[in-house]
Design an enzyme around this catalytic site. Sequence first.
Site, PDB file in Angstrom:
ATOM      1  CG  ASP A 467     -51.435  -6.597  82.863  1.00  0.00           C
ATOM      2  OD1 ASP A 467     -51.542  -6.126  81.738  1.00  0.00           O
ATOM      3  OD2 ASP A 467     -51.517  -5.964  83.905  1.00  0.00           O
ATOM      4  CB  THR A 469     -51.075 -10.347  87.131  1.00  0.00           C
ATOM      5  OG1 THR A 469     -49.732  -9.995  87.190  1.00  0.00           O
ATOM      6  CG2 THR A 469     -51.575 -10.830  88.435  1.00  0.00           C
ATOM      7  CG  ASP A 751     -55.315  -6.019  85.987  1.00  0.00           C
ATOM      8  OD1 ASP A 751     -54.328  -5.274  85.853  1.00  0.00           O
ATOM      9  OD2 ASP A 751     -55.248  -7.138  86.512  1.00  0.00           O
TER      10      ASP A 751
END
Length: 1025
Positions: A467, A469, A751
């Site tokens: 990811d 992020t 996540d």
Amino acid sequence: MATSSFVERGPFFNDVRLGSGPTEEMATIDGRPAQYGITLKNLRELMETRGREGVSKVTDFGGVQEICKKLYTSPSEGNGSTVDIEHRRETFGSNTIPPKPPKTFLQLVWEALQDVTLIILEIAAVVSLALAFYTPTDDAVPVGHGESEGKHGWIEGLAILISVIVVVIVTAFNDYTKERQFRGLQNRIEGEHKFSVIRAGEVRQISVGDIVVGDICQVKYGDLLPADGILIQSNDMKVDESSLTGESDHVKKGESFDPMLLSGTHVMEGSGKMLVAAVGVNSQAGIIFTLLGAAVDQQEAEIKKRKKGEEETAPVTGNSHVSVPATISDGAPNKHEEALDHKPSPPPETHKKEKSVLQAKLTKLAIQIGYAGSTIAMLTVVILVIQFCVKTFVIDGKSWKSSYAGELVRHLIIGVTVLVVAVPEGLPLAVTLSLAYSVKKMMKDNNLVRHLDACETMGNATAICSDKTGTLTTNRMTVVESYICEKLSKTIPKFSDIPSHVGNTLLQAIAVNCAYTSRVMPPEEVGELPKQVGNKTECALLQFVQALGKNYQTIRDDVPEEMFTRVYTFNSVRKSMSTVIPRQGGGFRLCSKGASEIILKKCAFIYGRDGHLEKFTREMQDRLVHQVIEPMACDGLRTISVAFRDFVPGKAEINQVHIDNDPNWEDEENIVNNLTCLAVVGIEDPVPDAIKRCQRAGITVRMVQQHLLDKVWPKLRVLARSSPTDKYTLVKGIIDSKLNESREVVAVTGDGTNDGPALKKADVGFAMGIAGTDVAKEASDIILTDDNFSSIVKAVMWGRNVYDSIAKFLQFQLTVNVVAVIVAFIGACAVQDSPLKAVQMLWVNLIMDTLASLALATEMPTSDLLLRKPYGRTKPLISRTMMKNILGQAVYQLTVIFTLLFAGDRLLDIPTGRGAEFGDKPSQHFTIIFNTFVMMTLFNEINARKIHGQRNVFQGIFTNPIFYSIWVGTCASQVVIIQFGRMAFSTASLTLEQWMWCLFFGIGTLLWGQVVTTVPTRKLPKILS
């Protein structure tokens, strides 16, 4: 909430109690009655109901508030003191499931004894012992000869038994330490699982095991529920109950239609508060689990029976690789039980995915070596027996005497010993040791490994999908640009520069519409950055509020969660979050935030210069995208838009909606529409240099955020705003792709709850320890406890190190195997006796298998490991360089040994040991052969430390104390064995000069190693690998 004053333990409560006489006062806990208004049985029965039935059952008790009252809990304050919590734990049980007791040391010894080769050896040793004590009467044996034979015949048998015992104890001890490490890891994984609970009016993160009945838990998107509970308040909640019911559809939950939340289920959307009603063995998952426990025991017994049948057919057994996965699943509760103290799980499966790369290669290799070894061992026995029979009965024409049985047993023992030396039972040991050692060390590097094989698979990773992020980045998000009232600021604007009505609405929209679980905490030490708790994007927005010089907490205190009218929580479809709150002066206000391209499409108005309201037309939207959003995105910023909409009872402005009664909140399409845009912010999340290190190591890092996969993925680097299915498709596509010779080995980081499928599918799944949801952790193989991409680089380093350690061990072991087997075989053919005796071979076996696996498996990784390309799935375990080293060293050792065997007596001027009778004293000649062999093996162990053709084999030798202490220890033991081993080890003590010769040949391996390194590997035929 009229109940509140009664429930919160105020002074009023104590007075009533104290006034009511001594008997009552005895039974109070923390100023409340010790007798709860509802029993454990009631609660268990209550939690067995679902849906409407659940609602009516809760109503029978007077509703959730009444149940809180019966449990002496306040829905807003939670439980209080430690005494109170302890009492609840005693009454309703604790939130843990007692684990299966670990195997005892004796059980492990018994398991190690099951090894087929060891059993054969034990039997042979016992037979040879029995024969030594049996003196036949019919023989006219020459006196002196019979004496020594009778005296010493039993020593060899005993020595073999003792060697077997040593091997068994060492194996069992290694298993035992491994199992202890697993338990430690287990507890660590369980301790990692925290949950938000309200205690004494504060939200606290407490360990799941500490939750008690009557706790008030805050439940949010992505949580794995740790206990059974009843919803007190909820927003738009959906739960995945497939772990309990097997139903894959998400179940909607709400106070009015299905308030029951069950442990072990995952919250897929929404948020809420629940009252814990059952924990541990009394929860639904716990009940199933207790039933399962009994079932698993039964099943294990059946599997054992089945296994017994299979084991007889497999040549590689005992502590061999085949059984490694099984030990893992017995020792550590399997995947499902890990992240939670309890969770119903199907009976342990030995494998999560297909065998790991290394295991598959090793199993294949061990079986091949096993077959070759068995063949040679059989041949050796057959040749020895035939030679003996021909010589004794045909040439010498003797008749059968019962003492000859001893000779035949001795031939059998030599054969079995060849087999023992040939079968590399140290391989699985080296693998497990190396993995267990690495896992322990990886904890220090913020990698919590949940599945052992993930560690070595990581060394082969060729692609990492991550990811953007948080993972690939440092996960400290900050707002660096903002666009408010047509002003684009590259720094934080002054609050006084923003028109006040826009500024105040913006503050409220951010403070209320960020989950209340996201907070910015003051730094722990002076000079550090503030601590971000919860969703990092939301924390960045809250920090933006603080940077404007305002406090978001005061706004939140005015609008507690209980006042929310409706929450449309963030999910991967909406890509936005909206909260509806009552508006001052009547009506409602909807605050919305999310990905700019999503929010701006829903905006009909925007605040222009000086806070004038303007219509947000199509061309304005395009202009905003070109002039503001795209430049921000080009700088690598995430753009988030904040907007709002008012529903008013009276006269409506152009951007407001007039309402007479409550709007239909279910109609999300029309509610979250015609918004007024307040601001667009750019959030920065810097990318670290860890990525560069990965690329140097030949690993492609792809940021994942439907295309023709095989055409696209080789060039793909960033896939923005991707849905969970895109992510899964990408991972699956890369894994199944046939583009390259070698199949890609893919690691994935994630996540969010939606990352579960991709994490499961990948060869190695990394979950974030801080920001990651429980769902992601459940699906992962390794948890990054600091959420940092550079920890993944460390995992790659450790993984490659494991692979290299095993390759080093293989290179060393195969050299010894080849030499020992050929020497025993040719010796048997040419001299009617193996130059290496059974006990000596067992000692060599112990050095090379058990001790060397310890020594070579514990080398520390160096950063050089990151300079080479990954091996990939299909590259053979033994590279051409290694094969060159193995064959080169074998040639040298065989030359030396056969020279010593056939000419050593003349060269060193000692009596020959060839053609010795059964029972003769050990000769110096054969002792020198044995000693030289061990010396060459020991110095070759130093050569084996390098497998990529490096010249300096001593480099970094002192960084590994285990290696040099084992090496020195083995040398010392060898001196003792030679000088004092006598009959037990069939050795005669040597003079200093003879020792020097043995050392000379030993050190020769180091020099010869340099010669071998000079031979160019590329010239060797491919078939060697």
